[in-house]
Design an enzyme around this catalytic site. Sequence first.
Site, PDB file in Angstrom:
ATOM      1  N   TYR A   1       0.948  -1.443  -0.166  1.00  0.00           N
ATOM      2  CA  TYR A   1      -0.382   0.468  -0.085  1.00  0.00           C
ATOM      3  C   TYR A   1       0.819   1.504  -0.195  1.00  0.00           C
ATOM      4  CZ  TYR A   1      -3.921  -3.935   1.796  1.00  0.00           C
ATOM      5  OH  TYR A   1      -4.194  -4.521   1.346  1.00  0.00           O
TER       6      TYR A   1
ATOM      7  N   HIS B   1      -8.312   0.150  -5.516  1.00  0.00           N
ATOM      8  CA  HIS B   1      -7.569  -0.422  -5.273  1.00  0.00           C
ATOM      9  C   HIS B   1      -5.780   0.221  -4.996  1.00  0.00           C
ATOM     10  CE1 HIS B   1     -10.419  -3.038  -3.673  1.00  0.00           C
ATOM     11  NE2 HIS B   1     -10.647  -3.722  -4.801  1.00  0.00           N
TER      12      HIS B   1
END
Length: 146
Positions: free
Chosen positions: A24, A102
């Site tokens: 991330y 995402h």
Amino acid sequence: MASEIYIINGPNLNLLGEREPEFYGTESLDSITHFTDKLVEKKYPDLVLQWKQSNSEGDIIDWIQEARNSTGLVINPAGYSHTSVAISDALKLLKIPVVEVHLSQVAMREEFRQRRITAMGANVTIEGAGKVAYLLGIEYIQVLEN
Ligand code: DQA
């Protein structure tokens, strides 16, 4: 009237920067918000971005319903992407463009992440582009609306 896009982030995205940076990245959600706001403000000065984040499914559903009279919705449902029929149902009631984003490339990850429940309520899914995903989602909505 100025257009308004909701950007909703789901569980654990409040800890971006600390959380599994290999997937991330190292930036916080505040930093991604700032990066996106700055570029969007330059290109679309009349566009208002409504950023939201919650770890609770109910909050996310309330914001999806609230977004139904806006220009569009960009949503990262995070872990709920793979489990939440209720979020998927809420997305399906919207008539505005919905982009699911995402940060990581979910297609290259675990088997249990391949079940895409909320994406069934989205028009488009963008994944693997990191923080740029939000900008891409906003751009998609702007192109459709203008
Ligand atoms: C995520 C991917 C999900 O599988 C995961 O549960 C997340 C983040 C992403 O942005 O890559 O929390 O939505």
